[in-house]
Design an enzyme around this catalytic site. Sequence first.
Site, PDB file in Angstrom:
ATOM      1  N   THR A 122       0.852  -1.185   0.000  1.00 39.85           N
ATOM      2  CA  THR A 122       0.000   0.000   0.000  1.00 39.85           C
ATOM      3  C   THR A 122       0.891   1.239   0.000  1.00 39.85           C
ATOM      4  OG1 THR A 122      -1.734  -1.177   1.136  1.00 39.85           O
ATOM      5  CG2 THR A 122      -1.779   1.223   1.329  1.00 39.85           C
ATOM      6  N   PHE A 152      -6.683  -6.128  -1.664  1.00 48.11           N
ATOM      7  CA  PHE A 152      -7.887  -5.882  -0.856  1.00 48.11           C
ATOM      8  C   PHE A 152      -8.180  -7.100   0.015  1.00 48.11           C
ATOM      9  CE2 PHE A 152      -8.347  -3.349  -4.787  1.00 48.11           C
ATOM     10  CZ  PHE A 152      -8.386  -2.081  -4.238  1.00 48.11           C
ATOM     11  N   ARG A 154      -8.573  -9.255   3.386  1.00 47.94           N
ATOM     12  CA  ARG A 154      -8.821  -9.130   4.828  1.00 47.94           C
ATOM     13  C   ARG A 154      -8.076 -10.231   5.546  1.00 47.94           C
ATOM     14  NH1 ARG A 154     -14.840 -10.257   4.737  1.00 47.94           N
ATOM     15  NH2 ARG A 154     -13.963 -11.458   3.041  1.00 47.94           N
ATOM     16  N   GLU A 155      -7.408  -9.882   6.641  1.00 50.66           N
ATOM     17  CA  GLU A 155      -6.764 -10.918   7.443  1.00 50.66           C
ATOM     18  C   GLU A 155      -7.843 -11.889   7.904  1.00 50.66           C
ATOM     19  OE1 GLU A 155      -4.164  -9.643  10.555  1.00 50.66           O
ATOM     20  OE2 GLU A 155      -3.264  -8.118   9.283  1.00 50.66           O
ATOM     21  N   HIS A 254     -21.174  -3.170  11.390  1.00 48.58           N
ATOM     22  CA  HIS A 254     -21.276  -3.859  12.661  1.00 48.58           C
ATOM     23  C   HIS A 254     -20.600  -2.994  13.728  1.00 48.58           C
ATOM     24  CE1 HIS A 254     -22.256  -7.454  14.864  1.00 48.58           C
ATOM     25  NE2 HIS A 254     -21.145  -7.249  15.554  1.00 48.58           N
ATOM     26  N   GLY A 260      -9.279  -1.621  14.321  1.00 45.29           N
ATOM     27  CA  GLY A 260      -7.838  -1.710  14.591  1.00 45.29           C
ATOM     28  C   GLY A 260      -7.182  -2.398  13.413  1.00 45.29           C
ATOM     29  N   CYS A 263      -4.067  -2.083   8.868  1.00 41.30           N
ATOM     30  CA  CYS A 263      -4.390  -1.332   7.643  1.00 41.30           C
ATOM     31  C   CYS A 263      -5.153  -0.043   7.890  1.00 41.30           C
ATOM     32  CB  CYS A 263      -5.173  -2.235   6.701  1.00 41.30           C
ATOM     33  SG  CYS A 263      -4.334  -3.787   6.411  1.00 41.30           S
TER      34      CYS A 263
END
Length: 436
Positions: A122, A152, A154-155, A254, A260, A263
Amino acid sequence: MKIAMVGSGYVGLVSGACFADFGHDVVCIDKDQSKIDRLHDGIMPIYEPGLAELVGANVRAGRLTFTTSLAEGIKDADAIFIAVGTPSRRGDGHADLTFVYAVAKEIGENLANDAVVVTKSTVPVGTGDEVERILKDSGTSHKFSVVSNPEFLREGAAIGDFKRPDRIVIGAEDDFGREVMSAVYRPLFLNESPILFTGRRTSELIKYAANAFLATKITFINEMADLCEKVGADVQDVSRGIGMDGRIGAKFLHAGPGYGGSCFPKDTLALLKTAEDYDSPTRIVEAVVKVNDTRKRAMGRKVLDALGGADKARGKKVALLGLTFKPNTDDMRDSPAIAVAQTLTDAGVEVAAFDPEGMELAAPLMPEVTMVEEPYAAIKDADAIAIVTEWDAFRALDLGRVKELAKAPVLVDLRNIYRPDEVRAAGFEYSSIGRN
Ligand code: UGA
């Protein structure tokens, strides 16, 4: 195609393994000898569901190899990805591009054939231009093109996100770049994943704009949750009620303890810095960063409230369930749990915590917290139990057992994973987010 992935951290390793799984010949490169040794032994440097299996299968099939030598790894590569870290620069929040530029220089010095150099890290707008300049300055005689291709992922869901993306963004300035990248993503192209070709600067900005927008969406619903608590409304239904509008969309609404991770906090700050440099303020993002920062300690105060207030909290015990910034990762970076734990220990509260994957990385960040082996050990003798991360393991606690073990049946659910009526019927004093 032959692909070289420079940087075998989270993004590099997931992307490299997925490209290999598509049938490409992939070399993952990293300077860290011990990381490469462990990868050769099948040990992953991070916790990501499915990654060890994917890496193992592609290593066995001969499509995925590892090396510490960049010169060796990029030989014959059609596409060389830069996937090294861009942490927040100490002191000013700018993205630190030291690693990206060092890799670009090394690529220039070792380029042995025509290739496309792709920034997957990034990176702020204009970084591709600088990478191009560095490559030109290296005096290489080979043809190259610098392309931006943000990730893009997500962990915790990275492999699925890579293989079934909402979109692939490719910022290229010439046909060579576009052609090679089309071939790299051909398997997804055939699968009808949308691919957006755009300019390089635009592509770089898309990444930051996407993360800043998602952070804004979360922060918006978090503030609505606070308002719900004051006016007696239910934020879960507010989310549903607005999310059913196709223009708004149901995802990332949500409410919780604040975002946190590695990213959103870093990328929102870096976007603010870019906006400042170009004298084009992004005031909404400024507000998002501030609101999210203050929210994390406010969550600690919410737990203190459940203990009867800060003045009565000293000497009491709280069980913290979940420490990582979200489930299915061991990542503790900017996790709300850090501020929650700090607020509690500052008030003289004794804290015992359990997390399925995060305790090793959490322990040095919260030295006053006692880490325990399983949730019920944390709950024993607790005056309140706070759920900070929504791991599946906490979704169906044995409430009878919890009540027996705890000193007081007080549950603070910062992720709204329980139904208020059920928990209250089980005899608990229950507080959650935006629905009291
Ligand atoms: C995020 C983006 O979702 C990815 O698309 C992006 O590629 C990645 O950053 C990146 O830039 O590398 P990630 O940080 O792994 O991915 O995690 P998310 O699932 O987005 O969650 C971020 C934070 O927001 C977590 O703390 C999570 O608990 C919080 N969150 C998320 C909420 O509080 N509410 C929500 O509705 C969704």
